[in-house]
Design a protein around this motif. Sequence first.
Motif, short mmCIF file in Angstrom:
data_model
loop_
_atom_site.label_atom_id
_atom_site.label_comp_id
_atom_site.label_asym_id
_atom_site.label_seq_id
_atom_site.Cartn_x
_atom_site.Cartn_y
_atom_site.Cartn_z
N ARG A 297 -6.25 -60.02 -39.03
CA ARG A 297 -6.10 -61.43 -38.69
C ARG A 297 -5.30 -62.15 -39.77
NH1 ARG A 297 -11.02 -62.57 -38.50
NH2 ARG A 297 -11.37 -62.08 -36.31
N ILE B 94 -1.63 -64.06 -39.34
CA ILE B 94 -1.40 -65.44 -39.78
C ILE B 94 -0.26 -65.50 -40.78
CG2 ILE B 94 -2.42 -67.36 -41.07
CD1 ILE B 94 -5.11 -66.59 -39.85
N ALA B 95 -0.24 -64.54 -41.72
CA ALA B 95 0.81 -64.54 -42.74
C ALA B 95 2.19 -64.31 -42.15
CB ALA B 95 0.50 -63.47 -43.78
N LEU C 165 3.05 -64.95 -38.68
CA LEU C 165 3.42 -65.90 -37.63
C LEU C 165 3.39 -67.36 -38.08
CD1 LEU C 165 1.43 -64.31 -34.66
CD2 LEU C 165 3.85 -64.03 -35.21
N LEU C 166 2.55 -67.72 -39.04
CA LEU C 166 2.41 -69.13 -39.41
C LEU C 166 3.62 -69.70 -40.15
CD1 LEU C 166 0.59 -71.56 -39.31
CD2 LEU C 166 -0.48 -70.81 -41.44
N PRO C 167 4.21 -69.01 -41.14
CA PRO C 167 5.35 -69.61 -41.85
C PRO C 167 6.52 -70.00 -40.96
CG PRO C 167 4.47 -67.77 -43.11
CD PRO C 167 3.77 -67.76 -41.79
N ALA D 296 6.47 -70.89 -37.84
CA ALA D 296 6.05 -72.06 -37.06
C ALA D 296 6.03 -73.32 -37.93
CB ALA D 296 4.68 -71.82 -36.45
N LEU D 297 5.53 -73.18 -39.15
CA LEU D 297 5.49 -74.33 -40.05
C LEU D 297 6.90 -74.79 -40.41
CD1 LEU D 297 2.58 -73.44 -42.51
CD2 LEU D 297 2.60 -75.20 -40.73
N SER E 200 8.25 -78.41 -39.40
CA SER E 200 8.68 -79.32 -40.47
C SER E 200 10.12 -79.80 -40.25
CB SER E 200 8.56 -78.63 -41.83
OG SER E 200 7.22 -78.24 -42.08
#
Length: 310
Positions: free
Chosen positions: A26, A30-31, A33-35, A37-38, A42
């Motif tokens: 998990r 997150i590591a 897929l999240l960057p 998207a952020l 932004s």
Amino acid sequence: MQMLDARSPASPRPARRIWRGAGSSRFAAIAILLPPALILFSLFVILPLTESGYYAFFDWNGYGTPQDYVGLRNFEQIAGHSVFHTAIGNTTKIVAISLFIQMPLALFLALLIYRKTPTNAVFRLIFFVPYILAEVAAGLIWSFVFDGNYGVTAAIARSFGQESFFILADRDWAFVAVMTVIVWKYFGFHMMIYIAALQGVPEDLIEAAKIEGAKRSQIVRYVQIPQIRPAIIVSAFFAIIGALQVFDVIIPLTNGGPSNQTHTIVTYLYSFGLTRLKIGFGSAVGVLLFFAAILVAVFYQRIFMKGSRA
């Protein structure tokens, strides 16, 4: 005894290994897929909003670096502008029309054609086509329909021996025409939401109501509508937020006219901000619209969504 303990099904070690493996996978997801998207959020949301908030305090035409700091003057001009008051009133009317005409119409049609039959599938397609159609195309089509010289309304008027009526040029009727197009354009979207929800209502409940002697109207009121209440709440939220953002339909229809009588908040921003190169003024309107949308979202979430979850 130690060997028995190590092999005992009650030993927590395998469960801990599984939990650690799931947690690591998990974290890896997150590591990864999240960057991205952020970064995208932004670049296309946070940064434009921040810049708009900064430009709102300047008298700036969009060229070079903003230097003419005016403080709250842009907001004062907006508050004292009669066209902005008209835009707020029109936006409020669109919200009301969406909630009390568009949504009931969509629910009525959904109740008629929600069952899975070939005929209903055809009608669903017909009613959903306006929503698929691009907003600008819809506006252009209806501008021809309302044309007083060559449009459909002109042909109907001549067939009854009446003079042509230029609806989009009339101060009293232009916005009525705009709201008609908006209802026609978007009711299919809400209808499909209700159809999906109605198809999820258990047939056992409906059959039980019929056995008890309930009429069709009673089944709709006391069985089906309560069952699809979450869908209605979500649909109303989309209707309100969509009403705050109406733009593409109005520009090809009236461009805010006649005499600025059909402006919404977004078309007001476009006409009095962007097209006149008053980017600071337009940014101030955008800031007000952003906070209005946030207030609506927070209020709706706390009042209606909370009740739906309960």
